[in-house]
Design an enzyme around this catalytic site. Structure first.
Site, PDB file in Angstrom:
ATOM      1  N   ASP A   1       8.678 -46.223   7.381  1.00 58.52           N
ATOM      2  CA  ASP A   1       9.736 -46.925   8.181  1.00 58.52           C
ATOM      3  C   ASP A   1      10.808 -48.128   8.696  1.00 58.52           C
ATOM      4  O   ASP A   1      10.871 -47.720   7.326  1.00 58.52           O
ATOM      5  CB  ASP A   1       8.446 -46.809   9.426  1.00 58.52           C
ATOM      6  CG  ASP A   1       6.979 -46.871  10.240  1.00 58.52           C
ATOM      7  OD1 ASP A   1       7.401 -45.444  10.027  1.00 58.52           O
ATOM      8  OD2 ASP A   1       6.118 -47.018  10.185  1.00 58.52           O
TER       9      ASP A   1
ATOM     10  N   HIS B   1      11.657 -40.639   6.358  1.00 62.79           N
ATOM     11  CA  HIS B   1      11.295 -40.868   7.346  1.00 62.79           C
ATOM     12  C   HIS B   1       9.707 -40.973   8.275  1.00 62.79           C
ATOM     13  O   HIS B   1       9.330 -41.163   8.886  1.00 62.79           O
ATOM     14  CB  HIS B   1      12.628 -41.357   9.030  1.00 62.79           C
ATOM     15  CG  HIS B   1      12.136 -42.655   9.944  1.00 62.79           C
ATOM     16  ND1 HIS B   1      11.360 -43.716   9.871  1.00 62.79           N
ATOM     17  CD2 HIS B   1      12.997 -42.562  10.777  1.00 62.79           C
ATOM     18  CE1 HIS B   1      11.642 -44.242  10.645  1.00 62.79           C
ATOM     19  NE2 HIS B   1      12.603 -44.187  11.495  1.00 62.79           N
TER      20      HIS B   1
END
Length: 407
Positions: A374, A370
């Site tokens: 995204d 992450h």
């Protein structure tokens, strides 16, 4: 002449290897290029071939960590190869060793059996013993006249945690260098990345139909099976081109993006999990993907895979479904930023055109870092994979399956 055999370098980053197995014994005569040992690096298990013919003297033991460039054995190249048997007149049979009479341990006398005067259970004790199917004669009574009380019956019931016989040995073995390195990388992936996993499901009906229709012709023409991996690899390379962040990596304070797709494919080898790389997978046809995966899997199975063949992937596909896995959260293969987990295909009830139907369904999982990917990219990537797998003729084959399969 005595030849010193040194550990060759399996790769630039590898400084030492571990002697996993000697395939010859000290004093054996070996032929040039004969495999004499299997050595573990932190990335692969490799065979060590003899550099010359002669009598070998081992200088390291199994399990030893040996630096690259260190001497592991000596080969006496002037030694003659052992010939046939000597003439019968010259052969003197060694006297057979006299076998020592086996020592017989004394047989222990049976333990005395304690008897009790009554062993008549009380009503409460009788109920407990009957429920557990326990013979009252095996329970010592502490009541008057040897009567078995409720407490005696409770004590006579074996506890779930009480050993009841059977082997209880244990064995301690040293982890191979490869397994230790894998363990370090897995822990590092969990600790050093912001790893999340997103899931989806794929209706595999269209792929099943294509395989049923063309797999025999494909095998006859190319000598290869038409499996799931070529469809998934083609779907993944398309999705990586649509969502390039998934095909990127973090290097310090920088993001490194690639305009090619080197797909690491997890395969099971004799020494554990290995991850060879299908180079430039986006340029390969279905036949090309199947051929390359088969080649790499065979080399991994036979212990011939090299470090170079397992280095430099940009994304990984792992197929736990071949072992029966229904769903998992695969761990990222550093320094990559994403890994796709495939699972088993099970007939499930799904809704199509407003109707409940039975279809072969696979759950898929994308684990991603992450820090660089995204939610929009991760979910979009997995949806793109799903779309391609559910519409392979249109999206992956340009509406011409025979041409795409080179039939």
């Amino acid at each position: 002449m005595i030849l010193e055999m040194k550990v060759p370098s399996p790769g630039e980053s590898i400084k030492e290897v571990e002697i996993a197995t000697w395939l010859v014994k000290d004093g054996d005569y070996v032929e040039k290029d004969q495999a004499i040992a299997e050595v573990d690096s932190d990335k692969a298990t490799l065979e060590l071939p003899a550099e010359a013919s002669g009598i070998i003297t081992l200088k390291a033991s199994e399990g030893d960590a040996v630096a690259v460039g260190a001497v592991v054995c000596l080969i006496d190249t002037s030694a003659a190869k052992p010939g046939g048997s000597a003439p019968a007149a010259e052969v003197k049979a060694a006297p057979a060793p006299v076998a020592e009479a086996p020592k017989v341990a004394p047989v222990a006398a049976p333990a005395p059996v304690t008897t009790y005067a009554s062993q008549t259970p009380s009503p409460a004790a009788r109920k407990i013993l009957d429920e557990k199917n326990i013979d009252p004669t095996t329970v010592a009574g502490t009541g008057r006249g040897g009567r078995i009380t409720k407490e005696d019956a409770v004590r006579g019931v074996p506890s779930m945690g009480t050993p009841t016989g059977g082997p209880r040995s244990s064995e301690r073995t040293k982890l191979s260098m490869l397994r230790r390195k894998v363990a370090e990388r897995l822990v590092a992936a969990k600790n050093e990345t912001a790893m999340l996993t997103t899931f989806n499901e794929v209706d595999m009906s269209a792929i099943y139909a294509l395989r049923d229709q063309y797999k025999e012709e494909f095998k006859t023409k190319h000598g290869l099976g038409l499996g799931f991996m070529s469809f998934f690899t083609k779907a993944v390379t398309r999705a990586l081109q649509l969502y390039p962040d998934v095909n990127s990596m973090i290097d310090g304070q920088e993001k490194v993006s690639y305009n090619f797709c080197d797909i690491s494919v997890a395969v099971s080898g004799p020494k554990g999990l290995m991850v060879p790389v299908v180079r430039a997978a986006e340029t390969l046809t279905f036949r090309g993907v199947e051929a390359e995966i088969k080649r790499l899997a065979l080399r991994a199975r036979d212990g011939q895979i090299t470090v170079d063949e397992m280095t430099g992937g940009t994304f990984t596909i792992s197929n736990g479904g071949v072992f029966g896995s229904m769903l998992s959260t695969p761990i990222i293969n550093p320094p990559q930023s994403g890994i796709l987990g495939m699972h088993n295909v099970v007939d499930r009830a799904i809704v199509k055109n407003g109707q409940i139907v039975i279809a072969p369904v696979m759950f898929v999982a994308l684990s991603y870092d992450h820090r660089i990917i995204d939610g929009r990219e991760s979910v979009g990537f997995l949806v793109a994979v799903k779309e391609a797998l559910e519409n392979p003729v249109e999206i992956l084959m340009d509406n011409n399956p025979k041409k795409a399969l080179e039939l």
